[in-house]
Design an enzyme around this catalytic site. Sequence first.
Site, short mmCIF file in Angstrom:
data_model
loop_
_atom_site.label_atom_id
_atom_site.label_comp_id
_atom_site.label_asym_id
_atom_site.label_seq_id
_atom_site.Cartn_x
_atom_site.Cartn_y
_atom_site.Cartn_z
N LYS A 187 0.87 -1.18 0.00
CA LYS A 187 0.00 0.00 0.00
C LYS A 187 0.91 1.23 0.00
O LYS A 187 1.72 1.41 0.91
CB LYS A 187 -0.88 0.01 1.25
CG LYS A 187 -2.01 -1.01 1.20
CD LYS A 187 -2.85 -0.94 2.46
CE LYS A 187 -3.74 0.28 2.50
NZ LYS A 187 -4.58 0.30 3.73
C1 E4P Z 1 -7.82 1.15 4.21
O1 E4P Z 1 -7.06 1.00 3.29
C2 E4P Z 1 -7.88 2.43 4.95
O2 E4P Z 1 -6.65 2.65 5.51
C3 E4P Z 1 -8.96 2.37 5.98
O3 E4P Z 1 -10.12 1.78 5.43
C4 E4P Z 1 -9.29 3.72 6.58
O4 E4P Z 1 -10.43 3.56 7.39
P1 E4P Z 1 -10.86 4.65 8.49
O5 E4P Z 1 -11.21 5.91 7.77
O6 E4P Z 1 -12.05 4.03 9.16
O7 E4P Z 1 -9.71 4.81 9.41
#
Ligand code: E4P
Length: 224
Positions: free
Chosen positions: A86
């Site tokens: 990522k």
């Molecule tokens: C996933 O890739 C993201 O980092 C995550 O879904 C962010 O979620 P949040 O906004 O609930 O922290």
Amino acid sequence: MLIMLDTADHQTIREGFEFFPLAGVTTNPSIVAKAKGDFWTIQEGIRDLIGAKSLLFAQVIGETAEEMLAEAKLLQDRLGENTYAKVPVTKEGLKAMTMIKKEGIGVLATAIFTPMQALLAARAGADWVAPYVNRIDNISGDGVGVIAAIRDIYDQAGIETKIIAASFKNVQQVLECAKLGAEAVTVPGDILEKMLEHLMTDWSMDQFNKDWKAQYGNRTISQL
Ligand code: E4P
């Protein structure tokens, strides 16, 4: 649409993969920090729990493209083939995406808030983009609208980068992404449970059990 779990909590992952048809797990630095442990124990533990074939998305934290590339290689070495790095959709991140792809490692462009960022990430070679639906909603934006715009742009340009919609706080947001043709969503454990729950399903099961027991007692079909 594939469904992933957005957590580093081993118990949530164990239970999730036992009962739900899940395709993989995503984490980010906040999620890993919340699990409070050794980074590699957490990530390798997730890989053991989900098996070699499931998708695992782990975020790099380096500041330069070169650092991100080195981390992506390490993540792939230690977590196996179906691991995606990522990478944040920043300037260094875009540069890193191209470099990481050249090494044959899968890339997910993360922290996407606009369709334009999703276009740039796709052109930089990202396999997946993760638009943050609820975080966009929370800044008075339209999270689902961003998914719709990315879908349109990708379809019109014949871009094969896949959308993994992320950041959810309710089931309706997930449903809208499914209707728009997102290839995947990643959801926390509580949202996953809520995607299944329905009072009328519970009521129907109570009714079936009551009627069955009135006729056959506590015997199951295999005991008849
Ligand atoms: C996933 O890739 C993201 O980092 C995550 O879904 C962010 O979620 P949040 O906004 O609930 O922290």
